[in-house]
Each structure stands twice: as structure tokens, then as C-alpha cells.
Design an enzyme around this catalytic site. Structure first.
Site, PDB file in Angstrom:
ATOM      1  N   VAL A 133       0.808  -1.290   0.036  1.00  0.00           N
ATOM      2  CA  VAL A 133      -0.024   0.170   0.131  1.00  0.00           C
ATOM      3  C   VAL A 133       0.969   1.294  -0.149  1.00  0.00           C
ATOM      4  CG1 VAL A 133      -1.939   1.210   1.089  1.00  0.00           C
ATOM      5  CG2 VAL A 133      -1.701  -1.100   1.329  1.00  0.00           C
ATOM      6  N   GLY A 188       4.305   6.746 -19.422  1.00  0.00           N
ATOM      7  CA  GLY A 188       4.438   5.577 -18.531  1.00  0.00           C
ATOM      8  C   GLY A 188       3.583   5.474 -17.125  1.00  0.00           C
ATOM      9  N   LYS A 206      -5.858  -1.979  -2.134  1.00  0.00           N
ATOM     10  CA  LYS A 206      -5.206  -1.278  -1.098  1.00  0.00           C
ATOM     11  C   LYS A 206      -6.140  -1.046   0.200  1.00  0.00           C
ATOM     12  CE  LYS A 206      -1.856   0.377  -4.318  1.00  0.00           C
ATOM     13  NZ  LYS A 206      -1.590   1.467  -5.387  1.00  0.00           N
TER      14      LYS A 206
END
Ligand code: NAP
Length: 436
Positions: A133, A188, A206
Site C-alpha cells: 500500500v 508511463g 489497497k
């Protein structure tokens, strides 16, 4: 000097970076941590693959992932493959064999946490998952140890850099969702198939991991409410600005107790003065509210090789201290995670404020029809905007709605959609001020 021998499964963005730092910064790491990290073996899927991160694969250490656990020269398994196939098998086998695991794999922990934590507890072998996370931000360690004196009341924040980059570009450069996504892909920051990020799945994984840690029991990923950012338009962001808000994809965990917890991921309007409103680009940021300490903010790089390697290496050092201990001495926080955790509160019962954008015909009486539906549902309106200067048959109508359970709002929206004057599906986002 404590010496620990690791087996590295995965040599991609994160695995390659971990290798780079433990080999080039070994002396510094030893002096700072008192641990000498030795790499005994590496597993990849395709040894012949050209590695784009420019870190040469040390071929002499290559083994098959199935071989890692049984090797006598591997004390700790570092799982950086991702996914729930081979990674799940490897993690379970390693825990069973009494070899501590370090992993960055939020999908595995969110979707198979019950199985993984059960095995960890049963064999008394710890699993460390700081990198799962918020990448380089030491959030997990803080929740496990630094905030141990606190009942955690609220945790919320930005945990997906791709979505935050897209929403920031839409907000600052007034780009459309499609253009902002294309820009993120060109730089990206988004995958060729971005659905995992933009549909909120990564953030929900998460959120499930954090909720599990915060509540002390495995939260079922399938119960987490997830909405992505595909429905957010540049127009909504501009209307939100006019109202004094920013739109962010947030993971929100609150009402944390052993029986139930609210866990949700969705685009959220937050006041422009909220700290998270000024978090732009791929940065992650989490706010944690504890009953003793109050509010704490964590911000930093949430992904990328070096940032994630920083978290993984910290876990390797932590895991080293558990090596060689009798399993009965193992008293890591992982042992306190119950395999069956609280149930996630149904989204229908969640109360919040709402932003509502309707596309309606430009005729007298439309406002009355809509307010009458909201009134019948006992939903209070806090403000309305009907922007001027729109051309054509339809106009946008924006409502800010007082606190209401989603169940009532959902019913009202379905009735509103059926009105002849409403020409498109209503757009609805939740509004949160987090008690400020
Ligand atoms: N990238 C990030 O910024 C980031 C941040 C936080 C957490 N994470 C997590 O970290 C983990 C790794 O992510 P990544 O970005 O480094 O992934 P990646 O670049 O795709 O690398 C994955 C690596 O695992 C290997 N691998 C995959 N399946 C395998 C199998 N069945 N057997 C053997 N090797 C296998 C691949 O081998 P080949 O090289 O031969 O293909 C590759 O070396 C994931 O769980 C991810 O969610 C990533």
C-alpha cells in the site's frame, strides 16, 4: 552482524530495484540496520527476456520459483511477482515451511488474505507487506506499531497514482478524461490496458489491506464498494471548482470496529482547502485519524521501482529479526490479524453528501419536478447551479445534496431518470468534508 539470506521471486520493476539497492548499497544498509542481506536465488518467468530497467539479471542465481522455499540457503522469501497464481502458492508454502515472507502483493492479500493470515498464524511465521500500500510511504509500519496506542477512527486518501495523475491533468490543464489518460500512458504512468487502475480495483485492493490491518481481521475484498473514474468529466471538475471542491479518487475506511467497517473507493468531491486537494500527479497521500494522536498525514511516492524497493528492504530488515526465533516467540502484528474480520457496511446504508449533475430540457417547471422527487425522498438540497450560456435543447443542472443514505439517493435518482425532462443518466459523486 546478523546475516539473512533471501530468495527473490520476481525481477521486474520492484524486484530489479530491490536487487540494485541491496547490491550497490550493501555497506550503508549494514551500518544502518545491523543486517547483512545476502541474495541466494532469483526466480523469474522468462530468463531470456530483455530487461527494460537496465539491471542485468544475475543468471548464476536463477532458479525456478517452486525451488525457492526448499533451498537451505534461503531464510526469507521475497515475493515480487504479483498476481494470485504462483505468488499465492509460493507465499503459502514459505509460511508453512516457517520461512518469513516479504511481499508487495496487494491483490494477493486483498483477495486471499484469509488463507494467507490463517497460514501465518498457524505456523507462527510472519508476513511483511509494507510495499503493498502506498509504495514508499511507511504507512503499514505506522499503523502496526507507531499508532498502536490509538483506536483508528478514519483513514482516507489517494492510493492510486495513475488516477490521481489523470484527475490532476483534468483539473489543472482542463483536459478531457480521454486526453489525460493518453498523456498518462505516454509518460508511463498508465498501462496500455488501464482498467485495473481507472476502474478503482487497485485502490480497492489497497483499501482492503488497510481495513484489514486497521480492524485486526480480514476484510472481504468482494464486499468493498468500488467506483472508478471513467465517469468523471472535465465539466464536473469545473463545476466542482465553482463550488469550492476538487475531485479525487479516494479510498475511505471508517466506522472501524471488530464487527463492521465502512470500506469504499470512489471519486469524491473534497473541499479545496483539504490537504488532499493539493496532492497532484502520481503522488499518494493518506490521512489517518487516531483517538489519541488526532490527524496524521502521510504523503510521498506511491509506486515505482526505487520507492517500492525502499519499503521492501525495510521489511527484509524487519523479517531478519524474526529469523531463527522459535515460532512461539513470534508476536508480530500479523499474528493479531484474525482470518475472519468485520463485515463491510453495505453502501446503501452509507450516509454522505452528494454532487448531482442532471442533463435536462431547457424549459420552465423542470426544477420543480426534480425538487419534488428529492423532497418526497426526504433528501435536502444545499445548493443548485444552473450555469448560463448553454446552447441547445438541454442544459446541465447541478445540485449539492445534504447528508443522506445512499439507499434513498439511489431510489430518487432512478425516479429522476424516468422524468421526461431528464435527457441523460444522472451523474452522482459523493462529497466528503471528513468532519472539518
Ligand atoms: N511497480 C510498482 O510500482 C509497484 C508498487 C507497489 C507494489 N507493487 C507490487 O509489486 C509486485 C511486483 O510488481 P512489478 O511492477 O515489479 O511487476 P513486474 O515488473 O511485472 O515484474 C514481475 C516479475 O515477476 C516475475 N514473474 C511473474 N510471474 C511469474 C511466475 N509465474 N514465475 C516466475 N516469475 C514470475 C516476472 O518474470 P519475467 O521478468 O521473466 O517476466 C517479473 O520478473 C506486484 O505485486 C505489484 O502489485 C508494484
Amino acid at each position: 552482524m546478523k546475516r539473512v539470506r533471501i530468495g527473490l521471486a520476481g525481477f521486474g520493476t520492484v524486484g530489479g530495484s530491490v536487487y540494485r539497492y541491496i547490491s550497490t548499497q550493501a555497506g550503508f544498509l549494514e551500518s544502518r540496520s545491523g543486517v547483512r542481506v545476502c541474495l541466494s536465488a532469483i526466480a523469474v518467468r522468462d530468463p531470456g527476456k530483455k530487461r527494460s530497467h537496465g539491471i542485468p539479471l544475475p543468471r548464476s542465481l536463477l532458479v525456478k520459483p517452486e525451488e525457492l522455499v526448499a533451498r537451505p540457503d534461503v531464510d526469507i522469501v521475497v515475493e515480487l511477482m504479483g498476481g494470485c497464481g504462483m505468488a499465492r502458492k509460493l507465499v503459502l508454502e514459505s509460511l508453512k515451511a516457517g520461512k518469513p515472507v516479504v511481499t508487495a502483493n496487494k491483490a494477493l492479500l486483498a483477495e486471499h488474505g484469509e488463507e494467507v493470515f490463517t497460514q501465518s498464524n498457524r505456523s507462527g511465521t510472519p508476513i511483511f507487506f509494507e510495499a503493498s500500500v502506498a509504495g514508499g510511504i511507511p504507512l503499514i509500519q505506522s499503523l502496526k506499531e507507531g499508532l498502536v496506542a490509538n483506536r483508528l477512527q478514519l483513514i482516507y486518501g489517494i492510493v492510486n497514482g495513475t488516477c490521481n495523475y489523470i484527475l490532476s491533468s483534468m483539473s489543472k490543464e482542463k483536459l478531457s478524461f480521454e486526453k489525460a489518460l493518453a498523456e498518462a500512458q505516454a509518460k508511463g504512468y498508465a498501462e496500455a490496458d488501464p482498467s485495473f487502475d481507472i476502474d478503482g480495483i487497485d485502490a480497492a485492493h489497497k483499501a482492503a489491506v488497510v481495513a484489514t490491518l486497521a480492524s485486526g481481521g480480514c476484510v472481504k475484498f468482494k464486499e468493498v464498494h468500488v467506483e472508478g473514474i471513467r465517469n468523471v468529466s472535465a465539466a464536473d471538475i469545473q463545476f466542482a471548482h465553482q463550488l469550492g471542491y476538487e475531485i479525487k479518487l479516494l479510498a475511505i475506511i471508517r466506522g472501524i470496529n471488530p464487527k463492521s467497517v465502512e470500506v469504499r473507493v470512489h471519486p469524491t468531491l473534497i473541499p479545496s482547502a483539504n490537504h488532499l486537494a493539493s496532492i497532484h500527479g502520481v503522488t499518494n497521500s493518506m490521512m489517518v485519524r487516531g483517538d489519541v494522536v488526532g490527524d496524521i498525514e502521510f504523503s510521498g511516492p506511491g509506486a515505482g521501482g526505487p520507492a517500492t524497493a525502499s519499503a521492501v528492504i525495510s521489511d527484509i530488515v524487519q523479517a531478519a529479526s524474526s529469523c531463527g526465533r522459535n515460532s512461539s516467540e513470534f508476536n508480530g502484528t500479523t499474528a493479531r490479524i484474525r482470518p475472519v474480520g468485520p463485515s463491510v457496511a453495505a453502501i446503501e446504508s452509507v450516509v454522505s453528501r452528494y454532487y448531482l449533475r442532471l442533463t435536462v430540457t431547457d424549459r420552465p417547471g423542470v426544477m420543480a419536478q426534480i425538487t419534488s422527487v428529492l423532497g418526497r425522498a426526504k433528501i435536502g438540497i444545499s445548493s443548485v447551479i444552473q450555469p448560463e450560456g448553454h446552447e441547445g435543447e438541454t442544459v446541465p443542472l447541478i445540485f449539492m445534496i445534504h447528508d443522506a443514505p445512499y439507499k434513498s439517493v439511489k431510489l430518487a435518482l432512478s425516479a429522476i431518470r424516468k422524468l421526461n425532462c431528464v435527457k441523460a443518466a444522472p451523474i452522482m459523486f459523493r462529497v466528503e468534508t471528513f468532519g472539518k
